[in-house]
Write an enzyme that holds these catalytic residues in place. Sequence first.
Site, PDB file in Angstrom:
ATOM      1  N   GLU A 148       0.833  -1.213   0.000  1.00 13.08           N
ATOM      2  CA  GLU A 148       0.000   0.000   0.000  1.00 13.08           C
ATOM      3  C   GLU A 148       0.869   1.265   0.000  1.00 13.08           C
ATOM      4  O   GLU A 148       0.469   2.289  -0.547  1.00 13.08           O
ATOM      5  CB  GLU A 148      -0.966   0.008   1.183  1.00 13.08           C
ATOM      6  N   ASN A 201     -10.825  -4.273   0.581  1.00 18.03           N
ATOM      7  CA  ASN A 201      -9.411  -4.614   0.501  1.00 18.03           C
ATOM      8  C   ASN A 201      -9.188  -5.953   1.187  1.00 18.03           C
ATOM      9  O   ASN A 201     -10.120  -6.563   1.714  1.00 18.03           O
ATOM     10  CB  ASN A 201      -8.550  -3.502   1.127  1.00 18.03           C
ATOM     11  N   ILE A 229     -12.629  -9.218  -3.573  1.00 18.84           N
ATOM     12  CA  ILE A 229     -13.309  -8.574  -4.701  1.00 18.84           C
ATOM     13  C   ILE A 229     -13.488  -9.506  -5.901  1.00 18.84           C
ATOM     14  O   ILE A 229     -14.300  -9.229  -6.775  1.00 18.84           O
ATOM     15  CB  ILE A 229     -12.560  -7.291  -5.150  1.00 18.84           C
ATOM     16  N   CYS A 243     -10.341   2.161  -9.123  1.00 22.41           N
ATOM     17  CA  CYS A 243      -9.236   3.084  -9.367  1.00 22.41           C
ATOM     18  C   CYS A 243      -7.939   2.296  -9.529  1.00 22.41           C
ATOM     19  O   CYS A 243      -7.518   1.607  -8.592  1.00 22.41           O
ATOM     20  CB  CYS A 243      -9.132   4.065  -8.197  1.00 22.41           C
ATOM     21  N   ARG A 244      -7.363   2.359 -10.676  1.00 22.01           N
ATOM     22  CA  ARG A 244      -6.140   1.609 -11.014  1.00 22.01           C
ATOM     23  C   ARG A 244      -6.309   0.123 -10.704  1.00 22.01           C
ATOM     24  O   ARG A 244      -5.434  -0.507 -10.141  1.00 22.01           O
ATOM     25  CB  ARG A 244      -4.930   2.193 -10.276  1.00 22.01           C
ATOM     26  N   TYR A 247      -7.147  -1.769 -15.400  1.00 24.22           N
ATOM     27  CA  TYR A 247      -6.284  -1.576 -16.584  1.00 24.22           C
ATOM     28  C   TYR A 247      -5.502  -2.821 -16.980  1.00 24.22           C
ATOM     29  O   TYR A 247      -5.289  -3.057 -18.158  1.00 24.22           O
ATOM     30  CB  TYR A 247      -5.349  -0.360 -16.392  1.00 24.22           C
ATOM     31  N   HIS A 291       5.531  -4.893 -14.001  1.00 23.61           N
ATOM     32  CA  HIS A 291       4.651  -5.865 -13.343  1.00 23.61           C
ATOM     33  C   HIS A 291       4.299  -7.013 -14.298  1.00 23.61           C
ATOM     34  O   HIS A 291       4.241  -8.174 -13.897  1.00 23.61           O
ATOM     35  CB  HIS A 291       3.365  -5.181 -12.867  1.00 23.61           C
TER      36      HIS A 291
HETATM   37  N1  SAM Z   1      -6.992   1.659  -5.877  1.00 22.56           N
HETATM   38  C1  SAM Z   1      -5.716   1.852  -5.252  1.00 22.56           C
HETATM   39  C2  SAM Z   1      -4.890   2.888  -5.985  1.00 22.56           C
HETATM   40  O1  SAM Z   1      -5.213   3.261  -7.107  1.00 22.56           O
HETATM   41  O2  SAM Z   1      -3.869   3.310  -5.418  1.00 22.56           O
HETATM   42  C3  SAM Z   1      -4.920   0.547  -5.112  1.00 22.56           C
HETATM   43  C4  SAM Z   1      -4.758  -0.247  -6.368  1.00 22.56           C
HETATM   44  S1  SAM Z   1      -3.678  -1.629  -6.149  1.00 22.56           S
HETATM   45  C5  SAM Z   1      -3.152  -1.882  -7.809  1.00 22.56           C
HETATM   46  C6  SAM Z   1      -4.723  -3.028  -5.885  1.00 22.56           C
HETATM   47  C7  SAM Z   1      -5.505  -3.025  -4.583  1.00 22.56           C
HETATM   48  O3  SAM Z   1      -6.391  -4.153  -4.542  1.00 22.56           O
HETATM   49  C8  SAM Z   1      -4.646  -3.125  -3.334  1.00 22.56           C
HETATM   50  O4  SAM Z   1      -5.148  -2.273  -2.350  1.00 22.56           O
HETATM   51  C9  SAM Z   1      -4.798  -4.595  -2.929  1.00 22.56           C
HETATM   52  O5  SAM Z   1      -4.527  -4.839  -1.560  1.00 22.56           O
HETATM   53  C10 SAM Z   1      -6.248  -4.835  -3.304  1.00 22.56           C
HETATM   54  N2  SAM Z   1      -6.575  -6.260  -3.521  1.00 22.56           N
HETATM   55  C11 SAM Z   1      -5.840  -7.162  -4.191  1.00 22.56           C
HETATM   56  N3  SAM Z   1      -6.467  -8.348  -4.216  1.00 22.56           N
HETATM   57  C12 SAM Z   1      -7.627  -8.187  -3.543  1.00 22.56           C
HETATM   58  C13 SAM Z   1      -8.717  -9.066  -3.232  1.00 22.56           C
HETATM   59  N4  SAM Z   1      -8.717 -10.333  -3.636  1.00 22.56           N
HETATM   60  N5  SAM Z   1      -9.754  -8.559  -2.535  1.00 22.56           N
HETATM   61  C14 SAM Z   1      -9.758  -7.268  -2.111  1.00 22.56           C
HETATM   62  N6  SAM Z   1      -8.761  -6.390  -2.394  1.00 22.56           N
HETATM   63  C15 SAM Z   1      -7.710  -6.847  -3.098  1.00 22.56           C
END
Ligand code: SAM
Length: 339
Positions: A148, A201, A229, A243-244, A247, A291
């Site tokens: 994070e 999250n 999710i 958000c992000r 993509y 990535h």
């Molecule tokens: N939206 C934020 C941003 O733009 O900064 C974070 C994006 S980051 C690429 C992906 C996010 O999804 C992280 O916070 C990660 O912990 C969360 N995440 C990943 N797998 C997940 C899951 N199975 N269920 C819930 N959240 C998840």
Amino acid sequence: MNDTELLRATDRAYDMVFKGLVEFSCVKAGFELDLFNILADAGSMELEPLAEKVGGEARRLGQLLVAMEQIGLVEKDGSKWKLTEFSDTLFAKPENHPSHTMESAAHSMGFLAENYYMKLADAVRGKQKFISPVAYPPQTREENEYFETIHRRTAYFPIKILGEFAKLDGIKQMTDVGGGIGDISASLCQKFPELNVTLLNLPGAIELVNENAASKGVGDRLKGAAVDIYKEPFPEGDAVMFCRMLYPMSVQFSTMMIKKAYDAIRPGGRILILDMLICDPNKPNFDYLSHYLCGIGMDFSVLDFKKHAEYPGILEGIGFTDVTKEEKYDHVLYQAVKP
Ligand code: SAM
């Protein structure tokens, strides 16, 4: 090739073989020696005391600084060394610009350079697995905090484009799917006083989200929820934001996630999709590519490339209307309404 073309191609080939290696080596060394923070604190320093401070030898550090000067990371101020505005802004003192700094990403890339990227051919041969600096997917609070922190350090432009274009007037309850530590939703709560956000999250991130929301004065309106999710439905509300998140997902996978959002949004509610741009043929997205390459060393990877122009078709196919698009700051924001 004529000579003009050959010269341009040679430049490009030299960039590929030398530029990335030289630039990242200098940046990595700068972070490992704490050079950026030390120079930011001092303003400027003579070589000898600087060498003492970083635990280096003056002649050797002098050579590193000359190389760093060539690529715009430091400059001379008389006989002293100081940061350039560029390195001061992006590499020093993350606490001074917490949504706009490279320290955390550089740490992760440094680990991956040593342990993974330089062995990519072995990964292709199936002899090298992807190795993460901390366990992935993260389980503990500390592991979640590691990732994070990387995400929040590059949230400046996502926050800016949402601040300029997000249509959230009248929205009372939004779900932020995979919302990171909450900086982005907190900024939206600050802009839209009626807005409440449930941020989905991983379980180990929820405490971080709630503490962050409280520290930003929106603890009563922004709350984390441990929802997988990919496996669980989204809670009902007036808006869903990705958000992000979408993509790197294929059209099929994005469609599945957007359909889940549609099912959770009440009639008249909205969807927001903010993506980094990753498919500009003139500007490869090296953050995403770094990535994407990690997927080579995994048994299974969902990372993909799709053109963002696919979104209107996906959204309208599911039943959304009034699709709008804003493109700015190397990001694109799609918004639509559930009738
Ligand atoms: N939206 C934020 C941003 O733009 O900064 C974070 C994006 S980051 C690429 C992906 C996010 O999804 C992280 O916070 C990660 O912990 C969360 N995440 C990943 N797998 C997940 C899951 N199975 N269920 C819930 N959240 C998840």
